[in-house]
Write a protein that holds these residues in place. Sequence first.
Motif: not given
Length: 460
Positions: A128, A142, A206, A208, A226, A433, A438
Motif C-alpha cells: 500500500a 488500502k 494499491s 494513490t 489499483q 477503489q 477494494s
Amino acid sequence: MGENGVFAAIVAGDTFKYYSEGEWRVSSSGKSVPIINPTTRKTQFEVQACTQEEVNKPIAECLVKEIAKPAKDAATEIVRSGDLVAYCAEEGVRILGEGKFLMSDSFPGNERTKYCLTSKIPLGVVLAIPPFNYPVNLAVSKIAPALIAGNSLVLKPPTQGAVSALHMVHCFHLAGFPKGVISCVTGKGSEIGDFLTMHPIVNCISFTGGDTGIAISKKVSMIPLQMELGGKDACIILEDADLELAASNIVKGGFSYSGQRCTAVKVVLVMESVADILVKKVNEKVGKLTVGPPENDCDITPVVTESSANFIEGLVMDAKKKGATFCQEYKREGNLIWPLLLDNVKQDMRIAWEEPFGPVLPIIRISNVEEGIHHCNASNFGLQGCIFTKDINKAMLISDAMETGTVQINSAPARGPDHFPFQGLKDSGIGSQGVTNSINMMTKIKSTVINLPTPSYTMG
Ligand SMILES: NC(=O)C1=CN([C@@H]2O[C@H](COP(=O)(O)OP(=O)(O)OC[C@H]3O[C@@H](n4cnc5c(N)ncnc54)[C@H](OP(=O)(O)O)[C@@H]3O)[C@@H](O)[C@H]2O)C=CC1
Ligand SMILES: O=C(O)[C@H](O)COP(=O)(O)O
C-alpha cells in the motif's frame, strides 16, 4: 487509591489521568470509568473516560504539523478512517461469506456431471502506497480491505505524513493484530520505491499519488494494480444552474485543504451568459476564506513543500503572461499561497490543463455546453467532474458524454462516502477503489470442481 512520590503526576484526585503527547492529562469529558476489583467487587480504580476527540487528537495533531492540514479537517480524516475500518469489517464478512455453486448442465451440451464451488481467497502480500494529502485515510482505505480479505500488508507511507501513519499503525498494533500481518516501512519513495514495487513477494499494489503511479505500472510484473492518480476535475455550469449552490461548491471543491485533493475542482467551465454573476459570487466567498497556520484551523494553509509552491507559482505566472484576469492579487509567503481565482483563462495557458494541487482556480468561459465537454475530454486525466443545472435530463446526457470515472450532479467532486466506487479513466488510474471494490480486487477466485462418473439425475 492515592499515588505518592513519582507516581503522583499520573493521578488527579482519585482518578488516573490519560497519557497523550508526552503528558498526563485529564479528559474534557469530566467523566471517569470505574475499574472493579474482581475480588471485592468494589471500585478499585477510576480512569479518564476520554472523548472521541481526545482519542483522535494524537494522530490528528501529526497531520497538522506534518502536512499542514487544518485542525478540524485533520480530526475529520481520523474519524473517517475509523468509520472506514468498521464498514470494511462488515462488508468483508458479507462478501467473503459468499460463494457460488454452479452445475455443468446449465450450459448447453453438458450433463450434470460437474459441481463447481467457487470462493474468494487472498492474494498474499499487498503493498500500500498512499500520498501525502491523506496519509492516514488513504492508508486505511488500502489496509482494511487487504486485511479483511486475509492478506498481509506492507505500508510505505508518504515521507510527508509518515509520522501520522506510524501512529495509525500503532493503533492496529494495540488492537492486537498478529505479528507480521502489517509492516510499515518508511523512507523516500525515490530511494526504496522500486525495490518495494518490484519485490518478488508483492502480489498486489494499491497506490494513490501522481505520475509516479504510471511509472510503477510500467515497471511491475503480472500483479493486480489499483492506481488512483491525478485529476483535472472540471465543473460545468449551465445557464439554468443555481448559481449560489454552484459558487459554494466551487469554493469548497476548489479550495478545501488548499486545493490539495485529487478530487478538487480544478477548472470551472461556465456559460458566458452567467459567468459574470458566478464569478462575483465565487469572489465574495473566496474573500471570506481565512489564510494562515493549520493550528488556527485556517481554510488556506501552507502547501506541502516549497517545490509545490514554486510549481503553483509557475502556473500563475504563465497565466499572467498570457493575459488571464486576476480576481485577487497574487500573494505568497513561503509555502503559504493566498487563494486566487483566475478568470478568462484560455486554452494556451498551462493552468487550463495542469493540476496546480494548490489554492489557485482557473475559470474558462464557454459559449455552449459542447465546448465544456470537449475541454473536459481533451484532458489526459479523467477522475471526476461535475455539472450544475436544474435540468436532470440534460445533466444525464452531459454525464454520459464526460470521460471521467465519476460525474457529480449539483455537487463538487468527492471520493466519499467511502463505500462508493472511486475510479479514474485515462491517466487518472487503473481499477476502482471504494470498500467493496477494494476487497474484491484484493482477492482471487478459487474454484473446486467435483466430477461425477455419471450424470447425477440418472439415479432412481
Ligand atoms: N487520485 C488521487 O487520489 C490522488 C492523486 N494525487 C496526485 O499526486 C500528485 C502529488 O502527490 P504526491 O503524494 O506527491 O504523489 P507522488 O506520486 O509523488 O507520491 C505518492 C506516494 O508514492 C511514493 N513514491 C514516490 N516515488 C516512488 C517510487 N518510485 N516508487 C514507489 N513509490 C513512490 C511517495 O513516497 P515519498 O513521499 O517518500 O516520495 C508517496 O508515498 C498530485 O499532484 C496529484 O496529481 C495525490 C493525492 C491523491
Ligand atoms: O487523494 C485524494 O485527494 C482523495 O482521494 C480525495 O478524497 P476526498 O474527495 O474525500 O477529498
